[in-house]
Scaffold this motif. Structure first.
Motif, PDB file in Angstrom:
ATOM      1  N   ASP A 142      -1.243 -33.147  58.299  1.00  0.00           N
ATOM      2  CA  ASP A 142      -1.857 -34.013  59.308  1.00  0.00           C
ATOM      3  C   ASP A 142      -1.302 -35.431  59.286  1.00  0.00           C
ATOM      4  N   GLY A 143      -0.034 -35.548  58.886  1.00  0.00           N
ATOM      5  CA  GLY A 143       0.625 -36.847  58.947  1.00  0.00           C
ATOM      6  C   GLY A 143       1.648 -36.857  60.047  1.00  0.00           C
ATOM      7  N   PRO A 144       2.082 -38.010  60.477  1.00  0.00           N
ATOM      8  CA  PRO A 144       3.097 -38.073  61.540  1.00  0.00           C
ATOM      9  C   PRO A 144       4.407 -37.442  61.093  1.00  0.00           C
ATOM     10  N   ALA A 145       5.059 -36.769  62.000  1.00  0.00           N
ATOM     11  CA  ALA A 145       6.344 -36.141  61.679  1.00  0.00           C
ATOM     12  C   ALA A 145       7.371 -37.219  61.341  1.00  0.00           C
ATOM     13  N   PRO A 146       8.143 -37.019  60.264  1.00  0.00           N
ATOM     14  CA  PRO A 146       9.152 -38.021  59.908  1.00  0.00           C
ATOM     15  C   PRO A 146      10.260 -38.082  60.946  1.00  0.00           C
ATOM     16  N   ALA A 147      10.823 -39.257  61.117  1.00  0.00           N
ATOM     17  CA  ALA A 147      11.975 -39.393  62.008  1.00  0.00           C
ATOM     18  C   ALA A 147      13.200 -38.804  61.324  1.00  0.00           C
ATOM     19  N   GLU A 205       5.583 -14.463  45.450  1.00  0.00           N
ATOM     20  CA  GLU A 205       4.796 -13.470  44.703  1.00  0.00           C
ATOM     21  C   GLU A 205       5.146 -12.055  45.131  1.00  0.00           C
ATOM     22  N   ARG A 206       5.295 -11.831  46.441  1.00  0.00           N
ATOM     23  CA  ARG A 206       5.599 -10.482  46.947  1.00  0.00           C
ATOM     24  C   ARG A 206       6.991 -10.024  46.518  1.00  0.00           C
ATOM     25  N   LEU A 207       7.904 -10.977  46.328  1.00  0.00           N
ATOM     26  CA  LEU A 207       9.261 -10.628  45.882  1.00  0.00           C
ATOM     27  C   LEU A 207       9.379 -10.585  44.368  1.00  0.00           C
ATOM     28  N   GLY A 208       8.292 -10.909  43.661  1.00  0.00           N
ATOM     29  CA  GLY A 208       8.335 -10.930  42.202  1.00  0.00           C
ATOM     30  C   GLY A 208       9.139 -12.081  41.657  1.00  0.00           C
ATOM     31  N   ARG A 209       9.129 -13.212  42.387  1.00  0.00           N
ATOM     32  CA  ARG A 209       9.919 -14.371  42.002  1.00  0.00           C
ATOM     33  C   ARG A 209       9.008 -15.561  41.739  1.00  0.00           C
ATOM     34  N   GLU A 210       9.542 -16.551  41.046  1.00  0.00           N
ATOM     35  CA  GLU A 210       8.816 -17.797  40.832  1.00  0.00           C
ATOM     36  C   GLU A 210       9.148 -18.773  41.961  1.00  0.00           C
ATOM     37  N   ARG A 211       8.130 -19.429  42.479  1.00  0.00           N
ATOM     38  CA  ARG A 211       8.372 -20.473  43.480  1.00  0.00           C
ATOM     39  C   ARG A 211       8.981 -21.698  42.791  1.00  0.00           C
ATOM     40  N   VAL A 212       9.971 -22.293  43.423  1.00  0.00           N
ATOM     41  CA  VAL A 212      10.670 -23.449  42.875  1.00  0.00           C
ATOM     42  C   VAL A 212      10.347 -24.672  43.724  1.00  0.00           C
ATOM     43  N   LEU A 213      10.023 -25.772  43.070  1.00  0.00           N
ATOM     44  CA  LEU A 213       9.707 -27.010  43.779  1.00  0.00           C
ATOM     45  C   LEU A 213      10.915 -27.938  43.822  1.00  0.00           C
ATOM     46  N   PHE A 214      11.071 -28.580  44.985  1.00  0.00           N
ATOM     47  CA  PHE A 214      12.165 -29.518  45.217  1.00  0.00           C
ATOM     48  C   PHE A 214      11.596 -30.906  45.504  1.00  0.00           C
ATOM     49  N   PRO A 215      12.396 -31.940  45.366  1.00  0.00           N
ATOM     50  CA  PRO A 215      11.913 -33.301  45.621  1.00  0.00           C
ATOM     51  C   PRO A 215      11.411 -33.477  47.052  1.00  0.00           C
ATOM     52  N   GLY A 216      10.380 -34.306  47.206  1.00  0.00           N
ATOM     53  CA  GLY A 216       9.870 -34.633  48.524  1.00  0.00           C
ATOM     54  C   GLY A 216       9.004 -33.541  49.108  1.00  0.00           C
ATOM     55  N   GLY A 217       8.857 -33.572  50.420  1.00  0.00           N
ATOM     56  CA  GLY A 217       8.018 -32.623  51.120  1.00  0.00           C
ATOM     57  C   GLY A 217       8.817 -31.609  51.907  1.00  0.00           C
ATOM     58  N   HIS A 218       8.342 -31.312  53.115  1.00  0.00           N
ATOM     59  CA  HIS A 218       8.958 -30.254  53.917  1.00  0.00           C
ATOM     60  C   HIS A 218      10.411 -30.562  54.270  1.00  0.00           C
ATOM     61  N   VAL A 219      10.733 -31.832  54.418  1.00  0.00           N
ATOM     62  CA  VAL A 219      12.116 -32.229  54.720  1.00  0.00           C
ATOM     63  C   VAL A 219      12.614 -33.188  53.643  1.00  0.00           C
ATOM     64  N   GLY A 220      12.349 -32.845  52.394  1.00  0.00           N
ATOM     65  CA  GLY A 220      12.763 -33.701  51.279  1.00  0.00           C
ATOM     66  C   GLY A 220      14.251 -33.935  51.218  1.00  0.00           C
ATOM     67  N   TYR A 221      15.048 -33.003  51.734  1.00  0.00           N
ATOM     68  CA  TYR A 221      16.509 -33.148  51.706  1.00  0.00           C
ATOM     69  C   TYR A 221      16.967 -34.313  52.575  1.00  0.00           C
ATOM     70  N   ALA A 222      16.178 -34.664  53.590  1.00  0.00           N
ATOM     71  CA  ALA A 222      16.544 -35.799  54.444  1.00  0.00           C
ATOM     72  C   ALA A 222      16.111 -37.125  53.832  1.00  0.00           C
ATOM     73  N   ARG A 223      14.992 -37.113  53.098  1.00  0.00           N
ATOM     74  CA  ARG A 223      14.480 -38.355  52.529  1.00  0.00           C
ATOM     75  C   ARG A 223      15.096 -38.673  51.174  1.00  0.00           C
ATOM     76  N   TYR A 224      15.347 -37.646  50.369  1.00  0.00           N
ATOM     77  CA  TYR A 224      15.890 -37.832  49.017  1.00  0.00           C
ATOM     78  C   TYR A 224      17.162 -36.994  48.849  1.00  0.00           C
ATOM     79  N   PRO A 225      18.201 -37.251  49.610  1.00  0.00           N
ATOM     80  CA  PRO A 225      19.369 -36.361  49.600  1.00  0.00           C
ATOM     81  C   PRO A 225      20.057 -36.248  48.249  1.00  0.00           C
ATOM     82  N   ALA A 226      20.188 -37.333  47.505  1.00  0.00           N
ATOM     83  CA  ALA A 226      20.889 -37.269  46.216  1.00  0.00           C
ATOM     84  C   ALA A 226      20.103 -36.433  45.215  1.00  0.00           C
ATOM     85  N   GLU A 227      18.795 -36.686  45.116  1.00  0.00           N
ATOM     86  CA  GLU A 227      17.965 -35.921  44.184  1.00  0.00           C
ATOM     87  C   GLU A 227      17.897 -34.456  44.599  1.00  0.00           C
TER      88      GLU A 227
END
Length: 252
Positions: A142-147, A205-227
């Motif tokens: 429920d936050g504004p979409a990032p530019a 869970e359905r694939l029998g895999r562990e979920r992996v977390l990445f920096p930032g949120g849904h578009v973390g690659y745009a906000r924190y590209p180096a990390e």
């Protein structure tokens, strides 16, 4: 390394991430069909994940050798494309990372979520882009979409022809089973409580895999590209089947 954009994004959204990765990788990205510099040949139609996966497969055929190993990263609906591509290109794709793929049909309350996206589409038809996007932000905390960087504004096409069919797509878990050890389901550290993150939890869970977390949120690659690039390269460097939350989890 193939980067697949999702939603109304195009290759521009990966510009800084690709630059960070390019020191050690040959990076390929593109505008998905219907977005920006990939115009449709005929009138606009609802988009199909299977067709987008065929596009990505043909792109790899065109740009890489038949025995050249490929790593794939897909974001949002691009994550669903990446998952479908993992089945079609399994002889060539070494590892796939699907970041918050919106496979809402996997959720126990799937009908509620699908009705929500139907309402977003109808709001767009009645009231236009701004009203629909305001409603859509509920799934992103429920936050504004990032530019985001983009070559062109594809929001109207996304609301008209992408948001409904994409969120209704359910990965074929039977077909995915033989390549599950080469698929990583990922999400943003900052979006763990958002509705868009929930399918990643269920799919892992359905694939029998562990979920992996990445920096930032849904578009973390745009906000924190180096990390994000460092985390991405680290996960791709792991042997197949070796991804666990303890080894690759974390966030910003």
């Amino acid at each position: 390394m193939l980067l697949i954009a999702g939603g109304n994004s195009d290759a521009a959204v990966f510009r800084r991430l690709a630059a960070a990765l390019a020191a050690d990788h040959c990076v390929i990205t593109y505008d998905p069909r219907g977005n920006s510099r990939s115009p449709l040949d005929g009138p606009p139609t609802d988009q199909r994940i299977e067709e987008h996966a065929d596009d990505a497969h043909r792109l790899l055929d065109h740009l890489t050798g038949p025995d050249e190993p490929v790593h794939v990263f897909g974001s949002c609906s691009g994550g669903l494309v990446a998952i479908e591509l993992a089945v079609r290109g399994q002889a060539r794709i070494r590892l796939t990372i699907a970041h918050e793929p919106p496979a809402m049909g996997l959720l126990p309350d799937a009908e509620d979520h699908l009705a929500f996206f139907e309402d977003v589409h109808e709001t767009f038809r009645r009231e236009g882009v701004a009203a629909a996007m305001s409603k859509l932000q509920l799934v992103f905390g429920d936050g504004p979409a990032p530019a985001l960087p983009e070559a062109h504004d594809n929001t109207a096409f996304f609301l008209a022809h992408t948001v409904r069919p994409v969120t209704r797509f359910v990965p074929d878990l039977t077909r995915l089973a033989p390549v599950a050890d080469r698929i990583v389901v990922a999400g943003g550290h900052d979006s763990r409580t958002h509705a868009v993150h929930r399918p990643a939890v269920v799919l892992a869970e359905r694939l029998g895999r562990e979920r992996v977390l990445f920096p930032g949120g849904h578009v973390g690659y745009a906000r924190y590209p180096a990390e994000f690039a460092r985390r991405l390269a680290g996960v791709f460097a792991l042997p197949s089947g070796a991804v666990t939350s303890g080894r690759t989890g974390g966030g910003r």
